[in-house]
Design an enzyme around this catalytic site. Structure first.
Site, PDB file in Angstrom:
ATOM      1  N   GLY A  30       0.902  24.861   9.709  1.00 55.47           N
ATOM      2  CA  GLY A  30       2.327  25.143   9.524  1.00 55.47           C
ATOM      3  C   GLY A  30       2.696  26.608   9.589  1.00 55.47           C
ATOM      4  CB  CYS A 240      15.484  -1.624  24.196  1.00 52.39           C
ATOM      5  SG  CYS A 240      15.351  -1.069  25.911  1.00 52.39           S
ATOM      6  CB  CYS A 243      11.790  -3.469  26.823  1.00 49.94           C
ATOM      7  SG  CYS A 243      11.860  -2.448  25.350  1.00 49.94           S
ATOM      8  CB  CYS A 265      13.122   2.468  24.968  1.00 53.69           C
ATOM      9  SG  CYS A 265      12.706   0.921  24.190  1.00 53.69           S
ATOM     10  CB  CYS A 271      11.209   1.212  27.881  1.00 48.20           C
ATOM     11  SG  CYS A 271      12.599   0.099  28.092  1.00 48.20           S
TER      12      CYS A 271
END
Lengths: 291, 374
Positions: A30, A240, A243, A265, A271
């Site tokens: 970080g 979606c 899909c 998506c 997808c």
């Protein structure tokens, strides 16, 4: 492969410098490590940080995937992939499971990644404290002293004003209980994927000249209050239109002819694989991150 | 590990590239020779080298041709090319007293040792369009050259050009701020490296920045950005009252330490540079009021008066702490003057933001819903 350029475009000294900075970044999760960011043949702010990280770590046998907002076929993703291909001769893929290195802009793929893979993020603003402090000199001091009170106050005031924390993407996270970090402009939806993952996450900010990292199996927690906890995007049960997925990150699109709103998506590879599977093809789809 | 064909984007990029080339060539005019750009677009070439921070007139000319005259885009091409080159050596500090002068003016004193030379400048030309240029022929060029060159007396030896600001310094009128930097120049025994002077192409800037780092950053800054900030400082957002001590344009030798033999040096070439020294009185905001002038310094590749003077003004305007105007704030200035970085960032707004915007909409919708039920 274009032989008039060095392997992976950058000269060897530069790649070595970036690898050293990456090691430092991994050793201090970080923490933003300054590096001598070079100009690349793509514009500053179009992913030069991620690209420098990719160039520094890529080898001849690597398979590279590049996504932009989840899509493999957006012009920027194509352009970056093409540049990597031309200057390294590496093969590329759009399948998350096949890739050894995935370079991404603003998404983590829906299929979870393994310990053998590396996810490289393109970062526009590495400084999570920039909301509350414009000066770099001052934010470096705040990180050094773990003085994060200004950001906490900002989040508190946000709740007072709006009834919730309004930060949508690039939601600040605490890494390894020490540094507050900007996870790049991924939506909140992707933030939990960073916690205790198998995969190494590398972040490159070219214009801002910073490199940072989340090593595998590291605690990453979004900032939250006991009575106002962090929560991810809610699509109100939408699925979606291509899909049928209800578990992936969806973006709104408007039908070209009727102009009606639909959800699809954002991860085009995931997808497509679902659609192929539904059409009867033999396709392996990886498990979701927290399934 | 087959290459998986990707849809849409790749083809769009290729077609856009072809179309761009078509737009440059569509009217069928004869292609501009790179040499023509190098010679006749002299100031554009200089600007591209300066902002691209690579002294390569021929490459800069090619870049300008490729970029259809967009200097920022051309500098970007040079900078990207620069990233493929290893840094082998650091040159020794340039000694501008050995300059092959083509222009030198001072606004502080009428008579200066060595004299004033206007050189190639448009400062005193009337800005009227020369319509005859549209019909300029090769014969016109030859005639002009034959006449001009035969007329001109070229002196055998160049005079010495002592620095104007040294006159002020000798009088004790100039603050001696850069005394520490001057010591560095004297020690030619050890070649300078990034650890001595900083190198912004290899290390990110940290604040407070050393003067060398400020100079490098200003020197490759975008001309328009430097100009706007310098102007703001002189116009009232700051306390600078600048006078041009000296402006010099000329060729200076670039000397590097010998890679093998210690204490020997090699002159690797001559580069055209512009140097500006601004004498400025700044309203002191401390109790230690001293009636003295101080110096602002500007130095860049090529011939560019405005850039060097803006740089010198900003050098003086930036204060280490307690800035009260944008041009005085070192972080503000140094982080925002780089044209390659700022244009790259602004142009990235053209990239899709579907995912982030979806997340943003989700928050706004959520707040709206909460407000409705409240």
């Amino acid at each position: 492969m274009n032989s008039s350029y060095n392997f992976a475009f950058l000269d060897e000294g530069t790649k070595r410098e970036i690898r050293r900075k990456l090691l430092k970044a991994v050793a201090i999760p970080g923490y933003q490590v300054p590096f001598g960011s070079r100009e690349l043949p793509i514009a500053r702010g179009w992913g030069t940080g991620g690209l420098q990280v990719t160039f520094a770590i890529v080898g001849r046998t690597d398979v590279v995937k590049v996504i932009d907002q989840g899509a493999d076929d957006s012009v920027n993703a194509c352009n970056l992939r093409d540049l990597i291909e031309v200057t390294t001769g590496c093969s590329t893929t759009s399948d998350t499971l096949d890739a050894t290195i995935v370079q991404t802009r603003h998404r983590i793929p829906e299929e979870s990644m393994t310990a053998e893979q590396i996810l490289v993020f393109q970062v526009p603003y590495p400084e999570s404290l920039r909301f509350v402090e414009p000066s770099e000199r001052e934010t470096r001091r705040m990180h050094a002293e773990a003085d994060y009170s200004k950001l906490w106050v900002f989040l508190y005031e946000d709740i007072v004003r709006w009834g919730e924390i309004t930060l949508s993407h690039r939601y600040p996270v605490m890494v390894n209980h020490r540094y507050i970090m900007d996870p790049s402009p991924i939506p909140r939806f992707d933030v939990p994927k960073l916690h205790q993952a198998d995969t190494l996450f590398l972040f490159g900010a070219g214009r801002e000249k910073r490199i940072y990292a989340i090593p595998p199996y590291t605690d990453v927690t979004p900032l939250q209050f006991q009575d106002y906890s962090f929560h991810v995007e809610d699509f109100h049960g939408a699925s979606c239109a291509e899909c049928g997925s209800t578990e992936s990150y969806l973006t709104e699109v408007y039908d070209r002819k009727q102009g009606t709103k639909q959800y699809v998506c954002s991860d085009t590879s995931y997808c497509m694989k679902r659609q192929e599977q539904q059409a009867g093809s033999d396709v392996t789809i990886g498990r979701l991150w927290h399934a | 590990m087959a290459y998986v064909a990707v849809r849409g984007g790749q083809r769009a990029i290729e077609e856009a590239e072809k179309l761009t080339k078509y737009y440059r060539l569509k009217n069928g005019s004869s292609p501009i020779a790179v040499r023509q750009i190098r010679d006749q677009m002299r100031l554009a070439v200089d600007r591209v080298m300066s902002e691209g921070s690579l002294y390569a007139p021929d490459l800069a000319a090619i870049a300008l041709k490729q970029a259809e005259g967009d200097t920022l885009e051309a500098s970007f091409l040079l900078r990207a090319f620069r990233s493929t080159l290893p840094r082998n050596l650091y040159s020794l500090p340039v000694d501008t007293t050995h300059i092959r002068m083509i222009r030198r003016v001072s606004a502080t004193f009428k008579d200066i040792p060595g004299g004033q030379f206007l050189g190639p400048t448009r400062d005193y030309t009337k800005r009227l369009i020369e319509f005859s240029l549209s019909e300029e022929s090769e014969d016109d060029v030859k005639d002009f050259l034959a006449a001009y060159v035969s007329d001109t007396d070229v002196p055998d030896t160049m005079p010495e050009f002592p620095k104007v600001v040294d006159l002020l310094r000798a009088e004790g009128l100039l603050e001696n701020r850069g005394a520490k930097d001057a010591q560095l120049e004297d020690s030619d025994a050890t070649p300078p490296g990034p650890s001595d002077v900083g190198d912004i192409t290899r290390q990110p800037i940290r604040f407070p920045a050393s003067r060398a780092v400020r100079m490098q950053s200003l020197s490759r800054g975008e001309q328009g950005a430097l100009l706007a900030l310098a102007y703001s400082s002189a116009r009232g957002y700051g306390f600078i009252h600048p006078t041009l001590g000296e402006l010099r344009v000329g060729y200076v030798p670039l000397v590097v330490p010998h890679p093998i033999y210690e204490n020997e040096t090699i002159t690797v070439g001559w580069v055209l540079v512009t140097e500006a020294e601004i004498v400025a009185r700044m309203e002191e905001r401390t109790e230690h009021k001293r009636a003295q002038f101080s110096l602002g310094y500007g130095f860049c590749f090529g011939h560019n008066d405005v850039k060097a003077m803006s740089m010198a003004t900003l050098d003086r305007a930036m204060v280490p702490e307690g800035a009260s105007a944008p041009a005085e704030d070192e972080e503000f200035v140094l982080y925002h003057i780089d044209g390659i970085e700022s244009s790259g960032f602004v142009s990235h707004w053209k990239l899709p933001h579907y995912v982030d915007f979806q997340a943003e909409m989700n928050r706004v919708q959520s707040i709206q819903e909460r407000r409705r039920t409240e």
